[in-house]
Design an enzyme around this catalytic site. Structure first.
Site, mmCIF file in Angstrom:
data_model
loop_
_atom_site.group_PDB
_atom_site.id
_atom_site.type_symbol
_atom_site.label_atom_id
_atom_site.label_comp_id
_atom_site.label_asym_id
_atom_site.label_seq_id
_atom_site.Cartn_x
_atom_site.Cartn_y
_atom_site.Cartn_z
ATOM 1 N N ARG A 178 0.822 -1.224 0.000
ATOM 2 C CA ARG A 178 0.000 0.000 0.000
ATOM 3 C C ARG A 178 0.854 1.271 0.000
ATOM 4 O O ARG A 178 0.482 2.286 0.594
ATOM 5 C CB ARG A 178 -0.957 0.027 1.194
ATOM 6 C CG ARG A 178 -1.966 -1.110 1.201
ATOM 7 C CD ARG A 178 -2.933 -1.036 0.023
ATOM 8 N NE ARG A 178 -3.861 -2.160 0.063
ATOM 9 C CZ ARG A 178 -3.640 -3.340 -0.524
ATOM 10 N NH1 ARG A 178 -2.518 -3.550 -1.213
ATOM 11 N NH2 ARG A 178 -4.535 -4.314 -0.436
ATOM 12 N N SER A 227 -11.158 0.898 2.955
ATOM 13 C CA SER A 227 -10.326 0.429 4.076
ATOM 14 C C SER A 227 -9.615 1.610 4.726
ATOM 15 O O SER A 227 -8.921 2.365 4.056
ATOM 16 C CB SER A 227 -9.292 -0.582 3.576
ATOM 17 O OG SER A 227 -9.925 -1.755 3.122
ATOM 18 N N GLU A 297 -4.575 4.191 5.961
ATOM 19 C CA GLU A 297 -4.518 3.919 4.520
ATOM 20 C C GLU A 297 -5.201 5.044 3.759
ATOM 21 O O GLU A 297 -4.781 5.429 2.676
ATOM 22 C CB GLU A 297 -5.210 2.581 4.213
ATOM 23 C CG GLU A 297 -5.164 2.186 2.743
ATOM 24 C CD GLU A 297 -5.662 0.780 2.501
ATOM 25 O OE1 GLU A 297 -6.323 0.577 1.467
ATOM 26 O OE2 GLU A 297 -5.381 -0.112 3.313
#
Length: 309
Positions: A178, A227, A297
């Site tokens: 990520r 998320s 995130e």
């Protein structure tokens, strides 16, 4: 205090073929439906227009590219500088030799997955599970359902602050989980993705399974940012949040989803400050109960409400 003054900023910006809008509302451009205005919102006509703009915009003016605003929280005070929203001029998708797909960064991930399936190209099915655009997937190594952008990217095309067109290889992107290590000032405009031969019916069936799984396990019809936290090594964020007793916890109308507790939702009327406070409360509780730090995130940009008056 920092004042949002789009009209004053507009005078410092170059003329473009695209659209420049001062003091532009941003809340409706994000999935959370919260946040203040952009000092200036810029919709480039195409890559050449974007390059001209970046080359001729003073370096002290920050720029922030956004896609469909799915994995983003814009703070209530708005965003100083220029928010760049890529649109129609960055929306092409085409098949190239060797089961490759070249696509503009404004194209939704799900559209690329469907286009690949329709053309008998497998390997890009995971994109069906990412609620954003190709630009966002490039910038954060977006992934879902066992696949990541780094697994399929051949090269990315971008414009830097000098207005120079750059082509970056997969290695140049310096991908980790990520995260993309390419320079922050790059605005991605295009991606070349590598697929493999497949059967359209089989690929569509796999995509249907992803759709069913998402609808059963994620609050996809709520105002959410996807998320919220990255999964820590050898752990899942939702499990840590659940064990901390935070499932369903709320700060005003901002709530931890009961369906999937790594999702924060705006139940109606929440502010960006409440959503961010909720996220920080979750992080603190997880740290207290597990000793593990959760990293955001969701990308958070802009000024708090009190900082923009």
């Amino acid at each position: 205090m920092t004042k949002i003054d789009g009209e004053a900023l507009l005078k410092r910006l170059p003329e473009v073929r695209g659209r420049l809008e001062p003091n532009a509302p941003l809340a409706d451009l994000t999935w959370f439906r919260v946040g203040g205005p952009a000092e200036v919102l810029y919709a480039p006509a195409d890559e050449a227009d974007l390059a001209h703009f970046l080359k001729n915009t003073p370096r002290d003016i920050p720029v922030y590219p956004i896609g469909v605003g799915s994995n983003m929280l814009i703070r209530d005070g708005g965003v100083k500088g220029v928010v760049i929203r890529l649109g129609r001029g960055f929306g092409d998708v085409a098949v190239e030799e060797g089961h490759r797909i070249r696509c503009g960064t404004a194209v939704p991930d799900v559209r690329v997955a469907r286009f690949a399936a329709d053309n008998g190209i497998d390997g890009l099915t995971f994109l069906r599970g990412i609620p954003g655009t190709i630009g966002g997937a490039l910038r954060m190594n977006g992934g879902a359902y066992g696949g990541e952008t780094k697994d399929v990217l051949v090269e990315a095309r971008a414009v830097d602050r000098e207005g120079t067109i750059r082509v970056l290889s997969n290695a140049d992107m310096k991908y980790t989980y990520r995260h993309c290590g390419a320079p922050e000032d790059l605005v991605f405009t295009q991606a070349l993705l590598q697929g493999r031969p497949g059967v359209t019916a089989d690929i569509l069936a796999a995509m249907d399974k992803i759709t069913e799984s998402r609808e059963a396990t994620q609050p996809v019809k709520s105002r959410t940012g996807g998320s919220t936290f990255k999964n820590p090594p050898n752990n899942k964020s939702w499990q840590l949040i659940d064990k901390a007793g935070m499932r369903g916890f709320a700060v005003g109308p901002a709530k931890v989803s009961e369906l999937h507790c790594n999702f924060l939702i705006n139940e109606g009327g929440a502010t960006a400050a409440q959503i961010e406070e909720l996220g920080e409360t979750v992080r603190r509780k997880v740290k207290e109960t597990s000793g593990i730090d959760l990293d955001w995130e969701i990308k958070r940009i802009g000024l708090a409400a009190g900082d923009a008056t």
